[in-house]
Design a protein around this motif. Structure first.
Motif, mmCIF file in Angstrom:
data_model
loop_
_atom_site.group_PDB
_atom_site.id
_atom_site.type_symbol
_atom_site.label_atom_id
_atom_site.label_comp_id
_atom_site.label_asym_id
_atom_site.label_seq_id
_atom_site.Cartn_x
_atom_site.Cartn_y
_atom_site.Cartn_z
ATOM 1 N N ALA A 276 37.650 35.576 39.598
ATOM 2 C CA ALA A 276 38.677 35.369 38.572
ATOM 3 C C ALA A 276 38.058 35.424 37.182
ATOM 4 O O ALA A 276 38.636 35.995 36.247
ATOM 5 C CB ALA A 276 39.366 34.022 38.797
ATOM 6 N N ARG A 277 36.893 34.819 37.020
ATOM 7 C CA ARG A 277 36.194 34.836 35.726
ATOM 8 C C ARG A 277 35.883 36.273 35.303
ATOM 9 O O ARG A 277 36.067 36.652 34.141
ATOM 10 C CB ARG A 277 34.902 34.028 35.823
ATOM 11 C CG ARG A 277 34.130 33.931 34.494
ATOM 12 C CD ARG A 277 32.764 33.324 34.696
ATOM 13 N NE ARG A 277 31.894 34.213 35.445
ATOM 14 C CZ ARG A 277 31.230 35.250 34.903
ATOM 15 N NH1 ARG A 277 31.381 35.522 33.606
ATOM 16 N NH2 ARG A 277 30.447 35.987 35.645
ATOM 17 N N LEU A 278 35.418 37.090 36.250
ATOM 18 C CA LEU A 278 35.110 38.486 35.937
ATOM 19 C C LEU A 278 36.364 39.248 35.534
ATOM 20 O O LEU A 278 36.328 40.104 34.649
ATOM 21 C CB LEU A 278 34.440 39.151 37.144
ATOM 22 C CG LEU A 278 33.043 38.634 37.505
ATOM 23 C CD1 LEU A 278 32.554 39.263 38.812
ATOM 24 C CD2 LEU A 278 32.046 38.912 36.384
ATOM 25 N N THR A 279 37.472 38.929 36.177
ATOM 26 C CA THR A 279 38.739 39.583 35.844
ATOM 27 C C THR A 279 39.177 39.230 34.426
ATOM 28 O O THR A 279 39.701 40.079 33.693
ATOM 29 C CB THR A 279 39.827 39.175 36.844
ATOM 30 O OG1 THR A 279 39.410 39.512 38.166
ATOM 31 C CG2 THR A 279 41.148 39.880 36.534
ATOM 32 N N VAL A 289 47.310 33.712 33.885
ATOM 33 C CA VAL A 289 46.716 32.637 34.679
ATOM 34 C C VAL A 289 47.459 32.495 36.006
ATOM 35 O O VAL A 289 46.836 32.305 37.066
ATOM 36 C CB VAL A 289 46.740 31.308 33.891
ATOM 37 C CG1 VAL A 289 46.366 30.142 34.791
ATOM 38 C CG2 VAL A 289 45.797 31.387 32.696
ATOM 39 N N SER A 290 48.753 32.598 35.990
ATOM 40 C CA SER A 290 49.529 32.459 37.225
ATOM 41 C C SER A 290 49.237 33.607 38.188
ATOM 42 O O SER A 290 49.185 33.403 39.414
ATOM 43 C CB SER A 290 51.025 32.395 36.916
ATOM 44 O OG SER A 290 51.461 33.565 36.243
ATOM 45 N N ALA A 294 47.556 33.111 41.953
ATOM 46 C CA ALA A 294 48.191 33.627 43.163
ATOM 47 C C ALA A 294 47.276 34.602 43.900
ATOM 48 O O ALA A 294 47.151 34.546 45.127
ATOM 49 C CB ALA A 294 49.513 34.314 42.804
ATOM 50 N N HIS A 295 46.622 35.483 43.135
ATOM 51 C CA HIS A 295 45.777 36.500 43.768
ATOM 52 C C HIS A 295 44.612 35.880 44.519
ATOM 53 O O HIS A 295 44.234 36.354 45.603
ATOM 54 C CB HIS A 295 45.253 37.473 42.708
ATOM 55 C CG HIS A 295 44.431 38.591 43.283
ATOM 56 N ND1 HIS A 295 44.997 39.673 43.922
ATOM 57 C CD2 HIS A 295 43.082 38.778 43.332
ATOM 58 C CE1 HIS A 295 44.045 40.484 44.336
ATOM 59 N NE2 HIS A 295 42.880 39.975 43.988
ATOM 60 N N SER A 302 48.160 25.096 38.059
ATOM 61 C CA SER A 302 47.514 23.839 37.651
ATOM 62 C C SER A 302 46.227 23.603 38.437
ATOM 63 O O SER A 302 45.206 23.219 37.867
ATOM 64 C CB SER A 302 48.481 22.668 37.860
ATOM 65 O OG SER A 302 49.621 22.806 37.040
ATOM 66 N N HIS A 303 46.281 23.833 39.753
ATOM 67 C CA HIS A 303 45.078 23.670 40.572
ATOM 68 C C HIS A 303 43.989 24.665 40.140
ATOM 69 O O HIS A 303 42.811 24.328 40.067
ATOM 70 C CB HIS A 303 45.410 23.887 42.058
ATOM 71 C CG HIS A 303 46.053 22.705 42.706
ATOM 72 N ND1 HIS A 303 47.399 22.448 42.598
ATOM 73 C CD2 HIS A 303 45.528 21.705 43.464
ATOM 74 C CE1 HIS A 303 47.691 21.340 43.278
ATOM 75 N NE2 HIS A 303 46.571 20.867 43.805
#
Length: 328
Positions: A276-279, A289-290, A294-295, A302-303
């Motif tokens: 996610a950070r790389l994305t 963020v949502s 989900a991905h 929130s989590h």
């Protein structure tokens, strides 16, 4: 070619070669032969290749030796063939693991010829020399193992199976660790690496392994991580799924991870956070963020935000903003 020296007792050595560039042919074969003879030759002499093979020898890869075991990861851009199989005795135990292309062996007792195709392995004792050839662009791992230890276990059997079997996953993970660390191992490390490799080879032959053997924990952990890394976007990824694929109990898998100070669930979460950070920093497009939550299968945004901030010290939005500012 580059190489590292072996220990004074000859127990280990590594060399790498890349003769796929045009300027390396035909000198590429000479470089490969020198490296093999220096580091490997007394364990497993190199066969005589055909003149056509030597003239157009395009290969890259690395070869490692740990005591009487040789591990070769090779990509053969050109076709290879031995010059003359010549009838003669041989006492060799080998595993051929094909990732791409094909490796054809002739003269097996149960049939005249056998082709090992991509995604398969062949494991047996060879009591005599035999012809072989590879198709162009074949990628494979070859393991040459001590005959005295494994010959009686194999007998005349030819063990054939999928490279994705639990036992082969563990063996592959362990060989990769050996290749990465062989030159840094001390005597105790060499002994542990060698002993574990033999136990995993036995497991491949028997199609089962001792899942409570503590020596196998590093290989089990590495195999589980490799499997998790290839399934990070899979919603079914979990300790249960990994344990099922590796043919162990969840408890055994958790115990193996505990030896390196982490849990299976934590590893999966951290790897998904890293993706996610790389994305977030990718110039190809921005995800919300949502969408990221989900991905990568977080319960909700929130989590995901809480987990990201705990791991990186910033929320995803703060991280993306700071990265863009730094790039200006």
């Amino acid at each position: 070619m580059n190489s590292t020296g072996s220990e004074t007792d000859g127990s280990r050595g590594v060399f790498a070669v890349d003769s796929t560039v045009p300027s390396a042919v035909p000198r590429g074969f000479d470089a490969f032969r020198r490296g093999w003879q220096t580091q490997i030759g007394d364990v497993f002499p190199l066969p005589a290749f055909s003149p056509a093979t030597i003239a157009d020898f395009r290969l890259k890869g690395s070869v490692a030796r740990v005591r009487d075991v040789v591990i070769a990861d090779l990509h053969m851009a050109s076709a290879t063939r031995i010059a003359d199989p010549s009838v003669g005795d041989q006492d060799l135990v080998a595993i051929h693991v094909l990732r791409r292309g094909a490796w054809t062996l002739g003269g097996l007792p149960d049939r005249d010829e056998h082709t090992v195709s991509a995604g398969r392995f062949l494991f047996r004792h060879f009591g005599r020399r035999m012809p072989f050839e590879t198709a162009p662009h074949t990628t494979a791992q070859f393991l040459f193992l001590p005959s005295a230890t494994l010959r009686s276990l194999l007998g005349n059997r030819t063990v054939i199976g999928s490279v994705d079997s639990a036992e082969m996953r563990l063996l592959t993970a362990h060989t990769h660790m050996i290749q990465q660390t062989a030159t840094d191992l001390g005597p105790a490390g060499v002994h542990a690496a060698h002993s574990t490799l033999i136990e995993l080879a036995k497991a491949v032959a028997l199609r089962r392994f001792d899942d409570v053997e503590p020596q196998l924990a590093p290989a089990l952990t590495r195999a589980a991580k490799d499997l998790a890394n290839s399934h990070l976007a899979d919603p079914e990824l979990s300790p249960t799924m990994l344990a099922r694929e590796l043919n162990v109990s969840v408890r055994t898998l958790q115990r193996a991870f505990a030896t390196v100070g982490e849990s299976v669930t934590t590893y999966i979460r951290h790897r998904r956070l890293e993706e996610a950070r790389l994305t977030l920093t990718s110039p190809s497009g921005r995800w919300s963020v949502s969408e990221l939550a989900a991905h990568w299968h977080f319960v909700d945004s929130s989590h995901f935000i809480r987990a990201f901030k705990k791991h990186y010290g910033q929320t995803p939005t703060e991280y993306a903003r700071s990265t863009r500012s730094a790039a200006r």
